[in-house]
Scaffold this active site. Structure first.
Site, PDB file in Angstrom:
ATOM      1  CD1 TRP A  50       0.351  -0.373   3.155  1.00 42.10           C
ATOM      2  CD2 TRP A  50      -1.627   0.616   3.530  1.00 42.10           C
ATOM      3  NE1 TRP A  50       0.243  -0.150   4.502  1.00 42.10           N
ATOM      4  CE2 TRP A  50      -0.962   0.458   4.762  1.00 42.10           C
ATOM      5  CE3 TRP A  50      -2.877   1.211   3.529  1.00 42.10           C
ATOM      6  CZ2 TRP A  50      -1.510   0.877   5.978  1.00 42.10           C
ATOM      7  CZ3 TRP A  50      -3.427   1.635   4.731  1.00 42.10           C
ATOM      8  CH2 TRP A  50      -2.760   1.472   5.935  1.00 42.10           C
ATOM      9  CG  ASP A  51       4.442   1.656   2.337  1.00 44.16           C
ATOM     10  OD1 ASP A  51       3.843   0.665   2.756  1.00 44.16           O
ATOM     11  OD2 ASP A  51       5.073   2.435   3.083  1.00 44.16           O
ATOM     12  CE1 TYR A  96      11.686  -4.913   6.984  1.00 43.33           C
ATOM     13  CE2 TYR A  96      11.312  -7.168   6.241  1.00 43.33           C
ATOM     14  CZ  TYR A  96      10.852  -5.994   6.808  1.00 43.33           C
ATOM     15  OH  TYR A  96       9.539  -5.925   7.213  1.00 43.33           O
ATOM     16  CG  ASP A 179       2.956  -3.139  11.161  1.00 42.20           C
ATOM     17  OD1 ASP A 179       2.073  -2.924  10.308  1.00 42.20           O
ATOM     18  OD2 ASP A 179       4.153  -3.256  10.868  1.00 42.20           O
ATOM     19  CD1 TRP A 366       1.391   0.730  12.928  1.00 48.38           C
ATOM     20  CD2 TRP A 366      -0.235   2.117  12.309  1.00 48.38           C
ATOM     21  NE1 TRP A 366       1.579   1.046  11.595  1.00 48.38           N
ATOM     22  CE2 TRP A 366       0.596   1.893  11.196  1.00 48.38           C
ATOM     23  CE3 TRP A 366      -1.338   2.968  12.164  1.00 48.38           C
ATOM     24  CZ2 TRP A 366       0.369   2.476   9.951  1.00 48.38           C
ATOM     25  CZ3 TRP A 366      -1.561   3.551  10.929  1.00 48.38           C
ATOM     26  CH2 TRP A 366      -0.721   3.310   9.845  1.00 48.38           C
ATOM     27  CD  GLU A 409       7.534   4.126   9.871  1.00 50.10           C
ATOM     28  OE1 GLU A 409       8.622   4.236  10.476  1.00 50.10           O
ATOM     29  OE2 GLU A 409       6.970   3.039   9.652  1.00 50.10           O
TER      30      GLU A 409
HETATM   31  C1  GLC Z   1       5.117  -0.655   8.619  1.00 40.89           C
HETATM   32  C2  GLC Z   1       3.683  -0.149   8.552  1.00 40.89           C
HETATM   33  C3  GLC Z   1       3.049  -0.604   7.253  1.00 40.89           C
HETATM   34  C4  GLC Z   1       3.895  -0.122   6.103  1.00 40.89           C
HETATM   35  C5  GLC Z   1       5.377  -0.504   6.252  1.00 40.89           C
HETATM   36  C6  GLC Z   1       6.256   0.210   5.243  1.00 40.89           C
HETATM   37  O1  GLC Z   1       5.182  -2.037   8.627  1.00 40.89           O
HETATM   38  O2  GLC Z   1       2.949  -0.571   9.645  1.00 40.89           O
HETATM   39  O3  GLC Z   1       1.754  -0.110   7.137  1.00 40.89           O
HETATM   40  O4  GLC Z   1       3.400  -0.616   4.910  1.00 40.89           O
HETATM   41  O5  GLC Z   1       5.826  -0.146   7.523  1.00 40.89           O
HETATM   42  O6  GLC Z   1       6.095   1.580   5.337  1.00 40.89           O
END
Ligand code: GLC
Length: 458
Positions: A50-51, A96, A179, A366, A409
């Site tokens: 979704w980013d 990562y 998350d 979150w 962020e």
């Molecule tokens: C974290 C966020 C998630 C996002 C990712 C990359 O995991 O909770 O929504 O897609 O970071 O930004």
């Protein structure tokens, strides 16, 4: 479609962008890895679902070709079963965790490897906006993507709502994109983490640990990754047996919106079979969403489907009900009043969790902080329900946070301090897109599909 065609008059070149807008564009360009964009260079060095979709909106302001590439590369990673994964590991990057070995998808995913879960399907809404910028120019590109969106949306119902309840579940907190929301605490508490073993988190090497999920949460996340890997991401097995099986308003609202936007595009482009399928899915999802309404809490909340139990707090996802489609006027008014109250409790909205709840934590990921892209979606829904002042407050808050703390962020709603990753792509994207497209929020006429909220309000 007249609102759609108006947007084509507002294209800008990179050279015309100045100040904050130019810096936002430079962040996108700096995070561009050639056809896809990483959310933040160090913290998230791959393509996130979704980013990526939301980042395409920022690119569309100054480079529409690059915007289309972003969504095309995302959808190119679609699995054979229709799922579009939440992370695509285009390049090897040891820094990562959890990486491809933990997800164990190399047999299922096409090259490159991916994670085994999805994320909120905001892509259709984004593609609808890219198309609307210039329908004639983009018709062919959009037409190729619609069947992929159709299959992905169908996957949600098949894999995440096989019993036809009308709400889709998530099998992992990361699937929601939010998350470590307090909503997950209780459903996660039933998961056995004894076999998780030891592992080295990488996120807390980069970001202050007070801003990230706790180690105990992480053990639960890893237990669920192992559960999915052990069954080879078999969706039937997951739906029947996954210990975490939760329906939440953010994911369901975004999917409902996505179906509306898909119907719009399919109708426009003459893909009638897709429009018909999306219409049928939407009817099921619109009706099912009612299960997320809690009279006790006074809004749309998470529902633990294994226990049929509502969460006890509202989240920023609750307001996305207005982004999903028309909310009946009495509820919309109540929601706007509650949101106004929230905003009176903090310096900058919208907090990701109820600032009056005992589990609110202003800087931990979150559990309190503000996210620019959620703000944009909330404001879009508010405008579509006639709540323009509230939407404008949220837009101004978002920009004030960025002015104070740069493109982080997320942001502390109490102090405005930035948290998490730096030079963050979707924060830059939303800032740029919102600045360039302020008056075009109600771009889609789709609310008329079931009666417009505006009409109901007047
Ligand atoms: C974290 C966020 C998630 C996002 C990712 C990359 O995991 O909770 O929504 O897609 O970071 O930004």
């Amino acid at each position: 479609m007249s609102q759609m065609s108006q947007m084509s008059q507002m294209r800008l070149s990179l050279d015309q962008l100045t100040g904050t807008n130019r810096r936002a564009a430079d962040i996108l360009l700096g995070n561009d890895r050639g056809g896809y964009t990483v959310p933040s260079a160090k913290l998230y060095p791959f393509q996130w679902n979704w980013d990526s979709a939301l980042v395409a909106l920022g690119f569309s302001v100054f480079d529409s070709d690059r915007a289309w590439q972003e969504v095309e590369s995302l959808l190119s990673a679609q699995w054979d079963n229709g799922m579009v994964p939440h992370i695509i590991f285009w390049k090897e990057e040891k820094s990562y965790f959890p990486g491809p070995e933990q997800w164990g998808t190399t047999d299922i995913a096409k090259t490159p490897p991916t994670s085994g879960i999805t994320q909120p399907p905001v892509a259709a809404t984004v593609i609808e906006r890219l198309l609307a910028e210039d329908i004639d120019a983009h018709r062919d590109r959009a037409a190729k993507l619609l069947p992929k969106l159709d299959r992905w949306h169908q996957w949600f119902l098949d894999a995440r709502d096989p019993d036809g309840r009308g709400v889709v579940a998530i099998m992992h907190p990361w699937e929601s994109g939010r998350d470590n929301l307090p909503d997950w605490d209780r459903p996660l508490s039933f998961i056995d983490t004894t076999g998780v073993g030891t592992y080295h988190r990488r996120d807390t090497d980069i970001v202050n640990k007070d801003e990230r999920p706790k180690n105990d949460d992480y053990d639960h996340y890893m237990a669920l990754v192992r559960f999915g890997r052990d069954c080879n991401w078999n969706t039937d097995h997951i739906a029947r047996n996954c210990p975490f099986w939760v329906a939440e308003p953010g994911m369901n609202a975004i999917l409902r919106r996505a179906e509306r936007d898909l119907i719009n595009m399919a109708t426009l482009l003459g893909q009638d079979d897709i429009a018909a399928r999306a219409t049928a899915r939407l009817a099921r999802l619109d009706a099912g969403f009612e299960q997320l309404w809690s009279e006790t809490v006074g809004g749309y909340v998470t529902l633990d489907l294994r226990r049929d139990e509502h969460a006890t707090g509202l989240t920023s996802g609750s307001w996305l009900a207005m982004f999903a489609g028309p909310v009946e006027p009495a509820r919309a008014t109540k929601m706007a009043a509650t949101l106004t109250y929230w905003l009176s409790q903090v310096k900058h909205g919208v907090p990701s969790f109820d600032p009056n709840h005992e589990l609110f934590d202003s800087i931990r990921y979150w559990r309190g902080p503000v996210w620019a892209m959620i703000n944009w979606m909330i404001a879009t829904g508010l405008i579509e329900h006639g709540e323009t002042d509230l939407a404008d407050r949220i837009r101004r808050d978002t920009q004030a946070l960025i002015d104070q703390s740069d493109f982080r962020e997320y942001f502390c709603p109490v102090t405005g301090r930035g948290g998490g990753g730096t030079d963050f792509s979707w924060t830059a994207s939303m800032s740029l897109y919102w600045a360039a497209r302020p008056e075009t929020l109600p771009i889609t006429p789709h609310l008329s599909q079931t009666g417009t909220a505006d009409q109901e309000n007047t």
